[in-house]
Design an enzyme around this catalytic site. Sequence first.
Site, PDB file in Angstrom:
ATOM      1  N   PRO A   2       0.515  -0.866  -0.408  1.00 39.24           N
ATOM      2  CA  PRO A   2       0.450  -0.032  -0.107  1.00 39.24           C
ATOM      3  C   PRO A   2       0.787   1.652  -0.138  1.00 39.24           C
ATOM      4  O   PRO A   2       1.572   1.330   0.587  1.00 39.24           O
ATOM      5  CB  PRO A   2      -0.607  -0.133   0.975  1.00 39.24           C
ATOM      6  CG  PRO A   2      -0.010  -1.935   2.121  1.00 39.24           C
ATOM      7  CD  PRO A   2       0.938  -2.321   1.378  1.00 39.24           C
ATOM      8  N   GLU A   3       0.752   2.263  -0.959  1.00 39.93           N
ATOM      9  CA  GLU A   3       1.060   3.604  -1.148  1.00 39.93           C
ATOM     10  C   GLU A   3       0.070   4.247   0.093  1.00 39.93           C
ATOM     11  O   GLU A   3      -1.162   4.161   0.682  1.00 39.93           O
ATOM     12  CB  GLU A   3       1.725   3.909  -2.072  1.00 39.93           C
ATOM     13  CG  GLU A   3       2.287   3.138  -2.315  1.00 39.93           C
ATOM     14  CD  GLU A   3       2.923   3.002  -4.230  1.00 39.93           C
ATOM     15  OE1 GLU A   3       2.917   4.644  -4.461  1.00 39.93           O
ATOM     16  OE2 GLU A   3       3.266   2.428  -5.059  1.00 39.93           O
ATOM     17  N   ARG A 114       3.744 -11.255   4.505  1.00 35.88           N
ATOM     18  CA  ARG A 114       5.113 -12.153   4.566  1.00 35.88           C
ATOM     19  C   ARG A 114       5.084 -10.941   5.940  1.00 35.88           C
ATOM     20  O   ARG A 114       6.373 -10.927   6.962  1.00 35.88           O
ATOM     21  CB  ARG A 114       5.206 -10.358   3.379  1.00 35.88           C
ATOM     22  CG  ARG A 114       5.708 -10.567   1.947  1.00 35.88           C
ATOM     23  CD  ARG A 114       5.510  -9.993   1.134  1.00 35.88           C
ATOM     24  NE  ARG A 114       6.974 -10.190   0.928  1.00 35.88           N
ATOM     25  CZ  ARG A 114       7.713  -9.388  -0.037  1.00 35.88           C
ATOM     26  NH1 ARG A 114       7.110  -8.506  -0.669  1.00 35.88           N
ATOM     27  NH2 ARG A 114       9.310  -9.497  -0.390  1.00 35.88           N
ATOM     28  N   ARG A 153      20.313  17.508  -4.850  1.00 32.51           N
ATOM     29  CA  ARG A 153      20.337  16.130  -4.868  1.00 32.51           C
ATOM     30  C   ARG A 153      20.861  15.984  -6.583  1.00 32.51           C
ATOM     31  O   ARG A 153      20.329  15.958  -7.576  1.00 32.51           O
ATOM     32  CB  ARG A 153      18.898  15.802  -4.295  1.00 32.51           C
ATOM     33  CG  ARG A 153      18.490  16.376  -3.369  1.00 32.51           C
ATOM     34  CD  ARG A 153      18.098  15.628  -2.383  1.00 32.51           C
ATOM     35  NE  ARG A 153      18.302  15.391  -0.837  1.00 32.51           N
ATOM     36  CZ  ARG A 153      19.115  14.357  -0.925  1.00 32.51           C
ATOM     37  NH1 ARG A 153      19.599  13.967  -2.335  1.00 32.51           N
ATOM     38  NH2 ARG A 153      20.022  14.528   0.059  1.00 32.51           N
TER      39      ARG A 153
END
Length: 279
Positions: A2-3, A114, A153
């Site tokens: 899930p995001e 999991r 970055r």
Amino acid sequence: MPEMPEVETTRRDLEGRVVGRTIADVRVAPGAPQPQAPLTPEQLREAVAGRRIEDLDRRGKYLIMALSGGLFLILHRRMTGNLILREAGVPPERFLRGVLVLDDGTELRWEDQRKFGRWVLTDDLAGALRGLGPEPLAETWTSADLAATLAGRTAPIKAALLDQRRVAGLGNIYVDEALHAARIHPERPAGSLSEDEVRRLHAAIREVLEKAIRLQGSSARHHVGGLGQRGAMQEQWRVYDRTGEACYSCGTPIEKTRVAGRGTHLCPRCQPYATAGER
DNA sequence: CGTTACCTGAAA
DNA sequence: TTTCAGGTAACG
């Protein structure tokens, strides 16, 4: 798994049904590892039984249950966790790991194939969520904010977007989708995006996440919402899991590579590495 | 920073 | 049998 859109789906499904209920009992499925990291199941039961669920919130990919007495139960579904409200007596899910039994007899069931999911019980919510970046759908999150967190970055833009300290809630699927919608190659150094590219990315992130929430998330494999229903966003993916299939924009076959350690999908024509004028 | 570990199962 | 999976913490 899930995001943010998947977690938000769960939150919306459950909010009106569990807020105001009291937790009557906590059960852990026989033989299953404890769903919460630092507490034993006995300690968890001891701590939350009898407490009322005051609120159900979300920050990034965290689901936050505010309990009476100033305690917070924070859940992270990681890869395969689901939180589902079921009537008592419904046959247990195959990967059921734990249950919060509510005072009306319904059960908040935690399934997690999991076993990566985590529950944390704390009275220090801000401390537990310290370091999380801004909510991408907050009105206050601007393109300038995105530019600022990317400035200087050198890491690939995909890695920067997966970093929850920069923006909270994006994961592998929606990063690939947003970069494609913004026509940006995932390996571009984060700080190298032009102002216009950052603006496109900012808009694409919001559009992708909003659409995913509308469709109740992506059920690639495991995700189901708070009532056990599948999402429909997987039918709207434009690059994710479409390796070798034709790009909907230009017909070029979608490629799969590895970026930031994750399977990465892109259209090499719509998302060229070199910007116009380079090379 | 990228890579590995954490787990289990499905699919190639 | 090997690889891969929506995440993230720990490691070098």
